[in-house]
Design a protein around this motif. Sequence first.
Motif, PDB file in Angstrom:
ATOM      1  N   SER A 152      -4.554  64.800   5.956  1.00 12.85           N
ATOM      2  CA  SER A 152      -4.364  63.405   6.341  1.00 12.85           C
ATOM      3  C   SER A 152      -2.878  63.104   6.323  1.00 12.85           C
ATOM      4  CB  SER A 152      -5.110  62.485   5.364  1.00 12.85           C
ATOM      5  OG  SER A 152      -4.822  61.126   5.638  1.00 12.85           O
ATOM      6  N   GLY A 153      -2.359  62.642   7.460  1.00 12.45           N
ATOM      7  CA  GLY A 153      -0.938  62.332   7.572  1.00 12.45           C
ATOM      8  C   GLY A 153      -0.148  63.521   8.099  1.00 12.45           C
ATOM      9  N   GLY A 154       1.041  63.229   8.607  1.00 11.08           N
ATOM     10  CA  GLY A 154       1.941  64.288   9.049  1.00 11.08           C
ATOM     11  C   GLY A 154       1.620  64.889  10.400  1.00 11.08           C
ATOM     12  N   VAL A 155       0.726  64.225  11.196  1.00 11.75           N
ATOM     13  CA  VAL A 155       0.355  64.805  12.497  1.00 11.75           C
ATOM     14  C   VAL A 155       0.944  64.015  13.659  1.00 11.75           C
ATOM     15  CG1 VAL A 155      -1.755  65.926  11.718  1.00 11.75           C
ATOM     16  CG2 VAL A 155      -1.846  63.537  12.443  1.00 11.75           C
ATOM     17  N   SER A 156       1.907  63.155  13.376  1.00 11.40           N
ATOM     18  CA  SER A 156       2.571  62.444  14.461  1.00 11.40           C
ATOM     19  C   SER A 156       3.762  63.280  14.934  1.00 11.40           C
ATOM     20  CB  SER A 156       2.996  61.049  13.987  1.00 11.40           C
ATOM     21  OG  SER A 156       3.388  60.257  15.086  1.00 11.40           O
ATOM     22  N   VAL A 157       4.760  62.650  15.506  1.00 15.28           N
ATOM     23  CA  VAL A 157       5.868  63.408  16.091  1.00 15.28           C
ATOM     24  C   VAL A 157       7.201  63.070  15.436  1.00 15.28           C
ATOM     25  CG1 VAL A 157       4.753  63.763  18.311  1.00 15.28           C
ATOM     26  CG2 VAL A 157       6.034  61.655  17.924  1.00 15.28           C
ATOM     27  N   GLY A 158       7.173  62.491  14.228  1.00 12.13           N
ATOM     28  CA  GLY A 158       8.400  62.151  13.537  1.00 12.13           C
ATOM     29  C   GLY A 158       9.047  63.368  12.885  1.00 12.13           C
ATOM     30  N   GLU A 159      10.279  63.183  12.428  1.00 11.25           N
ATOM     31  CA  GLU A 159      11.006  64.290  11.798  1.00 11.25           C
ATOM     32  C   GLU A 159      10.377  64.705  10.473  1.00 11.25           C
ATOM     33  OE1 GLU A 159      15.081  63.163  11.447  1.00 11.25           O
ATOM     34  OE2 GLU A 159      15.399  62.974  13.604  1.00 11.25           O
ATOM     35  N   GLU A 160       9.637  63.823   9.843  1.00  5.48           N
ATOM     36  CA  GLU A 160       8.999  64.140   8.564  1.00  5.48           C
ATOM     37  C   GLU A 160       7.538  64.540   8.734  1.00  5.48           C
ATOM     38  OE1 GLU A 160      10.678  64.384   5.739  1.00  5.48           O
ATOM     39  OE2 GLU A 160      12.458  63.897   6.930  1.00  5.48           O
ATOM     40  N   ASP A 161       7.092  64.740   9.965  1.00  5.18           N
ATOM     41  CA  ASP A 161       5.713  65.163  10.230  1.00  5.18           C
ATOM     42  C   ASP A 161       5.707  66.670  10.471  1.00  5.18           C
ATOM     43  OD1 ASP A 161       4.556  62.561  10.105  1.00  5.18           O
ATOM     44  OD2 ASP A 161       5.399  62.130  12.086  1.00  5.18           O
ATOM     45  N   HIS A 162       5.267  67.423   9.463  1.00  2.00           N
ATOM     46  CA  HIS A 162       5.437  68.873   9.481  1.00  2.00           C
ATOM     47  C   HIS A 162       4.155  69.640   9.799  1.00  2.00           C
ATOM     48  CE1 HIS A 162       9.433  68.243   7.938  1.00  2.00           C
ATOM     49  NE2 HIS A 162       8.972  67.612   6.863  1.00  2.00           N
ATOM     50  N   PRO A 170      -8.379  53.241  17.025  1.00  3.91           N
ATOM     51  CA  PRO A 170      -7.297  53.943  16.348  1.00  3.91           C
ATOM     52  C   PRO A 170      -7.548  55.446  16.323  1.00  3.91           C
ATOM     53  CG  PRO A 170      -8.787  53.027  14.727  1.00  3.91           C
ATOM     54  CD  PRO A 170      -9.307  52.576  16.069  1.00  3.91           C
ATOM     55  N   GLY A 171      -6.470  56.214  16.118  1.00  2.14           N
ATOM     56  CA  GLY A 171      -6.671  57.630  15.900  1.00  2.14           C
ATOM     57  C   GLY A 171      -5.995  58.562  16.863  1.00  2.14           C
ATOM     58  N   LYS A 172      -4.967  58.151  17.594  1.00  2.00           N
ATOM     59  CA  LYS A 172      -4.320  59.054  18.561  1.00  2.00           C
ATOM     60  C   LYS A 172      -3.801  60.335  17.909  1.00  2.00           C
ATOM     61  CE  LYS A 172      -0.155  58.175  20.043  1.00  2.00           C
ATOM     62  NZ  LYS A 172       0.990  57.579  20.749  1.00  2.00           N
ATOM     63  N   PRO A 173      -3.105  60.278  16.771  1.00  2.00           N
ATOM     64  CA  PRO A 173      -2.602  61.515  16.169  1.00  2.00           C
ATOM     65  C   PRO A 173      -3.751  62.307  15.539  1.00  2.00           C
ATOM     66  CG  PRO A 173      -1.374  59.596  15.378  1.00  2.00           C
ATOM     67  CD  PRO A 173      -2.631  59.092  16.029  1.00  2.00           C
ATOM     68  N   PHE A 174      -4.219  63.309  16.235  1.00  2.00           N
ATOM     69  CA  PHE A 174      -5.319  64.157  15.764  1.00  2.00           C
ATOM     70  C   PHE A 174      -5.004  65.572  16.190  1.00  2.00           C
ATOM     71  CE2 PHE A 174      -9.248  66.469  16.456  1.00  2.00           C
ATOM     72  CZ  PHE A 174      -9.988  66.178  15.327  1.00  2.00           C
TER      73      PHE A 174
END
Length: 420
Positions: free
Chosen positions: A267-277, A297-301
């Motif tokens: 859960s978390g970390g699946v977007s495209v930010g620098e802290e999403d690993h 809701p739920g695009k980052p999957f």
Amino acid sequence: MSSASTTAPASPAPQPGRAPLKPLDQALAELLARAAPLHCVEAVSTFDADGRVLAQDLVSSLDVPAHDNSSMDGYAVRASDWAEGAVLQVSQRIPAGSSGHALAPASAARIFTGAPIPPGADAVVMQEDCEAVEEGVRIKAQPQLGQWIRRRGEDVAAGAVVLRRGERLTPASLGLAASIGFDKLQVAPRVRVALFSTGDELVMPGEVAPADMKPGAIYNSNRFFLRALLLRLGCTVTDLGIVPDRLDATIAALKGASQAHDLILTSGGVSVGEEDHIKPAVQALGELALWQIAMKPGKPFAYGKLGGAHFIGLPGNPVSSFVTFLVLVRPFLLKLQGATEVAPSPIALPAHFDWPKADKRREFLRARRNADGGLELFGNQSSGVLTSAVWGDGVIDNPAGRAIAHGDMVQFIPFSALMA
């Protein structure tokens, strides 16, 4: 019906340099295609099989009931012996668990619920319609042929398949299995799931008092509802806690979890930010096959494979994580267990609200039924407002590009079905 619907493309147009978001139905189909059922089978006590998925057809070797029997306390009689005011001699007494002998003409057998019907009897008169007298029993109402008799095999016939492979067992089906003599059932194995969250902002309840929370810190709510949802689906859960927002820590957590689990759920970390690993970590260790879904809701999957383990990454926002689990992860886990039914059917209900702004993504709106038979909408549909999932009793599955006017029929999926 009235409608404010508009037409929209199947999926949102991609931004320059980015692949288009995958339509939800296509993503789910691809996900399920990769969910090959686990091969091994477990024998478990019928007492302990609630919620498990049956791994083989259950065939009855006997009729249920095994003999014609009484469904009432009363008297077994020949219907043709009745005459108004006539008294029948009581020739025998048949409690449940015993058997009687052939019923003599112009006689009755005192009989109790579940007891076998004696040969010659063709009706049962409930005791409320009888009057016990010194000479025997007076039948006050004319009996009809076959009344209050449960026929042999009327529930289950010998040789019938009573429960099929792939059915998810319920309390009623456990009783049915027991009624044909099964004390153990062959079921699919429990899915072994490793669960962890990512995010340096996350704090566990109980570790820091609310008054001592640092700016930007939040309590980790996702860990609690995801674990509960996994347990409801019969999984065994290894909770790996919170992984720091570092690529090396994420790779290490994923690598360790892939060794002894069927699924890694994050859960978390699946977007495209620098802290999403999550994305680079999965790509470093294995395959990333799905990334970003056209749903709200739920695009980052994310979905991938790390050796023999499946990987699914959920968004960090709590409602996004909650909804994507119910819509995507739940059917995936049921398919791993060999279940034939993996998604509930929606219910058509009228909207008692207006939702005038059509979204380019398929929406799952938190709503609840009202006393008038319609649906009310929670006022704040933000992906961070977990209150909406507690207030609501389900979600409206709203197609991309569709506005909703008061009175429109919408597709509603109850939480009771999604969290069974």
